[in-house]
Write a protein that holds these residues in place. Structure first.
Motif, PDB file in Angstrom:
ATOM      1  N   ALA A  66       4.058  34.381  13.689  1.00 47.12           N
ATOM      2  CA  ALA A  66       5.447  34.041  13.982  1.00 47.12           C
ATOM      3  C   ALA A  66       5.783  34.635  15.343  1.00 47.12           C
ATOM      4  CB  ALA A  66       6.365  34.625  12.908  1.00 47.12           C
ATOM      5  N   ALA A 112       9.041  40.423  13.220  1.00 46.29           N
ATOM      6  CA  ALA A 112       8.967  40.134  11.789  1.00 46.29           C
ATOM      7  C   ALA A 112       8.570  41.376  10.999  1.00 46.29           C
ATOM      8  CB  ALA A 112       7.987  38.998  11.532  1.00 46.29           C
ATOM      9  N   GLY A 161       4.650  39.109  10.213  1.00 47.61           N
ATOM     10  CA  GLY A 161       4.566  37.783  10.818  1.00 47.61           C
ATOM     11  C   GLY A 161       3.173  37.325  11.211  1.00 47.61           C
ATOM     12  N   THR A 218       0.519  27.702   5.943  1.00 48.68           N
ATOM     13  CA  THR A 218       1.210  28.724   6.738  1.00 48.68           C
ATOM     14  C   THR A 218       2.050  28.068   7.834  1.00 48.68           C
ATOM     15  OG1 THR A 218      -0.568  30.292   6.323  1.00 48.68           O
ATOM     16  CG2 THR A 218       0.891  30.784   8.177  1.00 48.68           C
ATOM     17  N   ASP A 225       5.075  26.709   6.168  1.00 46.35           N
ATOM     18  CA  ASP A 225       5.989  27.801   5.792  1.00 46.35           C
ATOM     19  C   ASP A 225       6.798  28.264   7.002  1.00 46.35           C
ATOM     20  OD1 ASP A 225       5.061  27.851   3.239  1.00 46.35           O
ATOM     21  OD2 ASP A 225       3.854  29.680   3.457  1.00 46.35           O
ATOM     22  N   MET A 226       6.118  28.408   8.138  1.00 52.37           N
ATOM     23  CA  MET A 226       6.799  28.967   9.306  1.00 52.37           C
ATOM     24  C   MET A 226       7.665  27.931  10.013  1.00 52.37           C
ATOM     25  SD  MET A 226       4.113  31.599  11.065  1.00 52.37           S
ATOM     26  CE  MET A 226       3.442  33.013  10.183  1.00 52.37           C
ATOM     27  N   ASN A 228      10.902  27.426   7.181  1.00 55.50           N
ATOM     28  CA  ASN A 228      11.690  28.566   7.659  1.00 55.50           C
ATOM     29  C   ASN A 228      11.493  29.838   6.846  1.00 55.50           C
ATOM     30  OD1 ASN A 228      13.228  28.975   9.876  1.00 55.50           O
ATOM     31  ND2 ASN A 228      15.186  28.763   8.824  1.00 55.50           N
ATOM     32  N   PHE A 284       9.874  32.395   7.438  1.00 55.58           N
ATOM     33  CA  PHE A 284       9.850  33.616   8.247  1.00 55.58           C
ATOM     34  C   PHE A 284      11.103  33.712   9.104  1.00 55.58           C
ATOM     35  CE2 PHE A 284       5.513  35.253   7.556  1.00 55.58           C
ATOM     36  CZ  PHE A 284       5.013  34.203   6.793  1.00 55.58           C
ATOM     37  N   GLY A 291       9.968  32.675  12.929  1.00 58.23           N
ATOM     38  CA  GLY A 291       8.878  31.722  12.746  1.00 58.23           C
ATOM     39  C   GLY A 291       9.193  30.316  13.223  1.00 58.23           C
ATOM     40  N   ILE A 313       5.462  29.367  16.799  1.00 63.26           N
ATOM     41  CA  ILE A 313       4.281  30.117  16.346  1.00 63.26           C
ATOM     42  C   ILE A 313       3.198  30.143  17.410  1.00 63.26           C
ATOM     43  CG2 ILE A 313       4.685  29.605  13.899  1.00 63.26           C
ATOM     44  CD1 ILE A 313       2.413  27.525  14.067  1.00 63.26           C
TER      45      ILE A 313
END
Ligand code: AMP
Ligand code: GLY
Length: 424
Positions: free
Chosen positions: A147, A151, A155, A168, A171-172, A176, A178, A182, A185
């Protein structure tokens, strides 16, 4: 005589404030907000201050005639506390918000490293899912996904395969998970080798290396388990040989200071390069921190013999080339005692027993502790860092662990192998 304010509440800040308060030039040292350890230290006073309220910090400094502010953690640095205090003429040690981007944005740091040809893992920056996934097609695994923003050490994901990497990324960037950190990245090559921390004090142009050290980032013995802020550290670290020391000083640190100055953001403060050293002894930058390491600060400050107040002022005034730094020859080793569960959910408010039984040979720095009704209770994931000195690292380790065993609160957790790489 000087009057110092340290910003922060962790083990790093306890160690910095403790050392600052011993400087011959310092008459009083405040810590905002501090912890139970700084509250109980004879020469330190805690201050209730909302450090994100820069106006309140400025008012306190004026009121107390503060001659030096030392900022421990990264968040206020990235948020511009140094800029705000400097603008009203208060001497504040640490990088400006612009220079703090070296830690505040991994994309900024990577682009900086590439632009100035400083060794680091190959990478690309992404803000959209599709191009990030497309990039994975030609990469090797494991691969590292980071990220962009701060973090709190959470991160960085090392993805072992395509499925993990793709989820991943989602997710980032899409879900959202992170937060704002994030929304951008960095995907980078996985580096192998041994990690080391290289920390210097810098004045924008010149620097003085701090004593070498090695952290233990994984939660469990043998460097396994989840990544943490650091479970223990020792100094000096033999992994940083004189050859590596010279290479990093020149090709990483001086190159970074020169590059930052050239880009218009001269770097003043503690600069921490997290390094991976490969089998051929080549060091590459994993990350920058724009502050001292925690827990590296605790063993390093245990060994510092020079006047820290004077070092910080020399850095602010651009005259580090005229001062030097002396170290206790002995090894220092610090064991972090954490709340069980850390770095995930953990308990708080447990009463810590045994602190009074610790002898003078050992220094216990507090992190997540609170003083209430004459009791010291846990209030964070990393609770204490127990440091000991000895000419022999194994003996320093023994002393630290003997003290650790006398301290308890029922749900303490610690690694039992801090220093193992240097004690083979
Ligand atoms: P960072 O916050 O960037 O230092 O990353 C946290 C941890 O992730 C580091 O201390 C390393 O253990 C690991 N790490 C980060 N980047 C890499 C990389 N490119 N290759 C291997 N491990 C990495
Ligand atoms: N101990 C690692 C850090 O402070 O980031």
């Amino acid at each position: 005589m000087n009057r110092v304010l340290v910003i922060g509440s962790g083990g790093r800040e306890h160690a910095l404030a403790w050392r600052l308060s011993q400087s011959s030039t310092v008459e009083q040292t405040f810590v905002a907000p501090g912890n139970a350890g700084t509250a109980l230290e004879a020469n330190l006073s805690n201050v209730v201050l909302d450090v994100s309220d820069f106006g309140a910090v400025i008012a306190f400094c004026h009121d107390q005639n503060i001659t030096l502010v030392v900022v421990g953690p990264e968040q206020p640095l990235v948020d511009g506390l140094v800029d705000a205090l400097s603008a009203v003429g208060i001497k504040c040690f640490g990088p400006t918000a612009a220079a703090a981007q070296l830690e505040g944005s991994k994309a900024f740091a990577k682009d900086f490293l590439r632009r100035h040809q400083i060794p680091t893992a190959s990478y690309e920056v992404f803000t959209e899912v599709a191009p990030a996934k497309a990039y994975l097609q030609n990469q090797l695994f494991p691969i590292v996904i980071k990220a962009d923003g701060l973090a709190a050490g959470k991160g960085v994901i090392i993805a072992e395969n395509m499925a993990e990497a793709e989820s991943t990324i989602e997710d980032m960037l899409a879900d959202n998970k992170f937060g704002e950190a994030g929304s951008r990245i960095v995907i980078e090559e996985f580096l192998q080798g041994e990690e080391a921390s290289y920390i210097v004090i810098a004045d924008g142009k010149n620097f003085i290396p701090m004593a070498t050290s090695q952290d233990h980032k994984a939660r469990d013995n043998g460097d396994v388990g989840p990544n943490t802020g650091g479970m223990g550290a020792y100094s000096p670290a033999p992994v940083v040989t004189p050859e590596i020391d010279q290479q990093v000083a020149e090709k990483v640190i001086q190159a970074t200071l020169d590059g930052m100055a050239k880009d218009g953001h001269p770097f003043i403060g503690f600069l921490y390069a997290g390094l991976m050293i490969d089998k051929q002894n080549h060091a590459k930058v994993l990350e920058f921190n724009v502050r001292f390491g925690d827990p590296e600060t605790q063993p390093i400050m245990t060994r510092l013999q020079s006047n820290l107040d004077e070092l910080c002022l020399a850095a602010i005034e651009g005259r580090l080339d005229q001062v030097s730094c002396d170290w206790d020859e002995r090894f220092a080793l610090g064991v972090v005692m954490a709340e069980k569960g850390y770095p995930f959910a953990y308990d708080k408010g447990n009463v810590i027993h045994g602190l009074n039984a610790i002898n003078d040979e050992v220094k216990v720095f507090h992190a997540g502790t609170r003083l209430a009704d004459d009791q010291i209770t846990t209030s964070g994931g990393r609770v204490l860092c127990v440091c000991a000195l000895d000419y022999d690292l194994k003996q320093a380790q023994n002393k630290a662990y003997q003290a650790v065993k006398q301290i308890s609160w029922g749900s303490e957790y610690y690694r039992t192998d801090i220093g193992f790489k240097a004690i083979k």
